[in-house]
Design a protein around this motif. Structure first.
Motif, PDB file in Angstrom:
ATOM      1  N   ARG A  43      26.395  37.175  27.030  1.00 58.99           N
ATOM      2  CA  ARG A  43      26.828  36.572  28.279  1.00 58.99           C
ATOM      3  C   ARG A  43      26.142  35.268  28.620  1.00 58.99           C
ATOM      4  O   ARG A  43      26.639  34.526  29.441  1.00 58.99           O
ATOM      5  N   GLY A  44      24.994  34.986  28.043  1.00 59.73           N
ATOM      6  CA  GLY A  44      24.222  33.829  28.470  1.00 59.73           C
ATOM      7  C   GLY A  44      24.430  32.611  27.600  1.00 59.73           C
ATOM      8  O   GLY A  44      25.217  32.604  26.676  1.00 59.73           O
ATOM      9  N   GLY A  45      23.694  31.558  27.937  1.00 60.23           N
ATOM     10  CA  GLY A  45      23.733  30.332  27.162  1.00 60.23           C
ATOM     11  C   GLY A  45      23.011  30.516  25.839  1.00 60.23           C
ATOM     12  O   GLY A  45      22.263  31.470  25.637  1.00 60.23           O
ATOM     13  N   ASP A  46      23.271  29.592  24.920  1.00 55.58           N
ATOM     14  CA  ASP A  46      22.707  29.688  23.583  1.00 55.58           C
ATOM     15  C   ASP A  46      21.181  29.753  23.581  1.00 55.58           C
ATOM     16  O   ASP A  46      20.595  30.554  22.861  1.00 55.58           O
ATOM     17  N   ALA A  47      20.514  28.913  24.364  1.00 55.17           N
ATOM     18  CA  ALA A  47      19.052  28.878  24.355  1.00 55.17           C
ATOM     19  C   ALA A  47      18.470  30.182  24.880  1.00 55.17           C
ATOM     20  O   ALA A  47      17.545  30.735  24.293  1.00 55.17           O
ATOM     21  N   LEU A  48      18.997  30.697  25.987  1.00 54.62           N
ATOM     22  CA  LEU A  48      18.504  31.949  26.545  1.00 54.62           C
ATOM     23  C   LEU A  48      18.821  33.106  25.607  1.00 54.62           C
ATOM     24  O   LEU A  48      17.994  33.980  25.386  1.00 54.62           O
ATOM     25  N   ALA A  49      20.003  33.102  25.030  1.00 54.28           N
ATOM     26  CA  ALA A  49      20.386  34.167  24.101  1.00 54.28           C
ATOM     27  C   ALA A  49      19.460  34.178  22.893  1.00 54.28           C
ATOM     28  O   ALA A  49      19.018  35.236  22.446  1.00 54.28           O
ATOM     29  N   SER A  50      19.157  33.011  22.376  1.00 48.54           N
ATOM     30  CA  SER A  50      18.272  32.917  21.216  1.00 48.54           C
ATOM     31  C   SER A  50      16.870  33.413  21.561  1.00 48.54           C
ATOM     32  O   SER A  50      16.271  34.167  20.800  1.00 48.54           O
ATOM     33  N   ALA A  51      16.349  33.001  22.711  1.00 47.66           N
ATOM     34  CA  ALA A  51      15.020  33.441  23.133  1.00 47.66           C
ATOM     35  C   ALA A  51      14.986  34.946  23.353  1.00 47.66           C
ATOM     36  O   ALA A  51      14.026  35.616  22.975  1.00 47.66           O
ATOM     37  N   SER A  52      16.029  35.483  23.935  1.00 47.48           N
ATOM     38  CA  SER A  52      16.091  36.917  24.200  1.00 47.48           C
ATOM     39  C   SER A  52      16.168  37.718  22.906  1.00 47.48           C
ATOM     40  O   SER A  52      15.516  38.751  22.756  1.00 47.48           O
ATOM     41  N   ALA A  53      16.954  37.251  21.962  1.00 47.44           N
ATOM     42  CA  ALA A  53      17.070  37.934  20.670  1.00 47.44           C
ATOM     43  C   ALA A  53      15.735  37.900  19.931  1.00 47.44           C
ATOM     44  O   ALA A  53      15.316  38.899  19.340  1.00 47.44           O
ATOM     45  N   GLU A  54      15.064  36.762  19.967  1.00 46.34           N
ATOM     46  CA  GLU A  54      13.754  36.649  19.316  1.00 46.34           C
ATOM     47  C   GLU A  54      12.751  37.587  19.977  1.00 46.34           C
ATOM     48  O   GLU A  54      11.926  38.206  19.298  1.00 46.34           O
ATOM     49  N   ALA A  55      12.805  37.720  21.301  1.00 46.59           N
ATOM     50  CA  ALA A  55      11.911  38.641  22.009  1.00 46.59           C
ATOM     51  C   ALA A  55      12.127  40.062  21.513  1.00 46.59           C
ATOM     52  O   ALA A  55      11.161  40.789  21.260  1.00 46.59           O
ATOM     53  N   GLY A  56      13.378  40.474  21.351  1.00 45.54           N
ATOM     54  CA  GLY A  56      13.668  41.807  20.835  1.00 45.54           C
ATOM     55  C   GLY A  56      13.114  42.006  19.437  1.00 45.54           C
ATOM     56  O   GLY A  56      12.538  43.056  19.126  1.00 45.54           O
ATOM     57  N   ARG A  57      13.244  40.999  18.582  1.00 45.43           N
ATOM     58  CA  ARG A  57      12.705  41.098  17.215  1.00 45.43           C
ATOM     59  C   ARG A  57      11.185  41.203  17.233  1.00 45.43           C
ATOM     60  O   ARG A  57      10.603  41.976  16.470  1.00 45.43           O
ATOM     61  N   ARG A  58      10.544  40.438  18.090  1.00 44.57           N
ATOM     62  CA  ARG A  58       9.073  40.472  18.142  1.00 44.57           C
ATOM     63  C   ARG A  58       8.570  41.815  18.644  1.00 44.57           C
ATOM     64  O   ARG A  58       7.557  42.314  18.152  1.00 44.57           O
ATOM     65  N   LEU A  59       9.268  42.408  19.615  1.00 44.00           N
ATOM     66  CA  LEU A  59       8.848  43.722  20.100  1.00 44.00           C
ATOM     67  C   LEU A  59       8.996  44.783  19.024  1.00 44.00           C
ATOM     68  O   LEU A  59       8.218  45.731  18.962  1.00 44.00           O
ATOM     69  N   ASP A  60       9.977  44.622  18.152  1.00 43.80           N
ATOM     70  CA  ASP A  60      10.157  45.563  17.042  1.00 43.80           C
ATOM     71  C   ASP A  60       8.955  45.571  16.104  1.00 43.80           C
ATOM     72  O   ASP A  60       8.736  46.544  15.390  1.00 43.80           O
ATOM     73  N   GLU A  61       8.172  44.489  16.078  1.00 42.63           N
ATOM     74  CA  GLU A  61       6.998  44.407  15.218  1.00 42.63           C
ATOM     75  C   GLU A  61       5.899  45.375  15.653  1.00 42.63           C
ATOM     76  O   GLU A  61       5.017  45.702  14.859  1.00 42.63           O
ATOM     77  N   ALA A  62       5.924  45.831  16.889  1.00 42.66           N
ATOM     78  CA  ALA A  62       4.882  46.706  17.430  1.00 42.66           C
ATOM     79  C   ALA A  62       5.236  48.167  17.188  1.00 42.66           C
ATOM     80  O   ALA A  62       5.280  48.974  18.099  1.00 42.66           O
TER      81      ALA A  62
END
Length: 160
Positions: free
Chosen positions: A48-67
């Motif tokens: 639903r969001g803009g490209d920059a926010l979507a990209s940042a949000s997806a990266e946040a999800g990937r980083r949390l998966d590292e824990a």
């Protein structure tokens, strides 16, 4: 920022829905459920969001998966005041307090919002190797140029 209204509420709703309801028993989400909720929120924002926010949000999800194997540590993390740096990116200090008897690391999702609670940016900071009964520090720096009133809150924090 037009078009971002309610995103913060959507993120909170996704995070709360992972806790479940039902027969009156309380279920604390497992770290895997917390990471899945964050990834789901990121996917929802990406849709639903803009490209920059979507990209940042997806990266946040990937980083949390590292824990992997992390424990909920939201109550052990605090944030400082939000400032906008010379590039207009939001920054805040992150302090992770390790209550364990061994060194641990933390994955901290910081949500930057406007005064109305609308999600503007998401970043995950890894605070590594915090000594037993000690504190570790880092700086969360946003991915996007922002303006106006910007606030920060801890979306998810995992100790691993």
């Amino acid at each position: 920022m037009a078009g971002l209204g309610g995103r913060g509420a959507a993120l909170a709703l996704v995070m709360v829905s992972a806790a479940g309801c039902g027969n009156g028993s309380q279920h604390s989400p497992t770290p895997a459920e917390q990471a899945a909720s964050a990834a789901s929120a990121a996917a929802s924002l990406a849709a639903r969001g803009g490209d920059a926010l979507a990209s940042a949000s997806a990266e946040a999800g990937r980083r949390l998966d590292e824990a992997k194997g992390g424990l909920n540590a939201k109550d052990q993390v605090s944030l400082g005041a939000v400032t906008l740096d010379g590039d207009g990116r939001a920054t805040t200090t992150v302090t992770a307090r390790n209550t364990a008897s061994a060194a641990k690391s933390f994955a901290v999702q910081v949500n930057f919002t406007d005064g109305g609670g609308n999600l503007l940016d998401v970043v995950v900071l890894m605070v590594k190797d915090v000594a037993a009964h000690g504190s570790g520090h880092g700086t969360a720096r946003g991915n996007r140029r922002l303006h106006g009133e910007v606030r920060a809150n801890v979306g998810t924090a995992l100790r691993y």
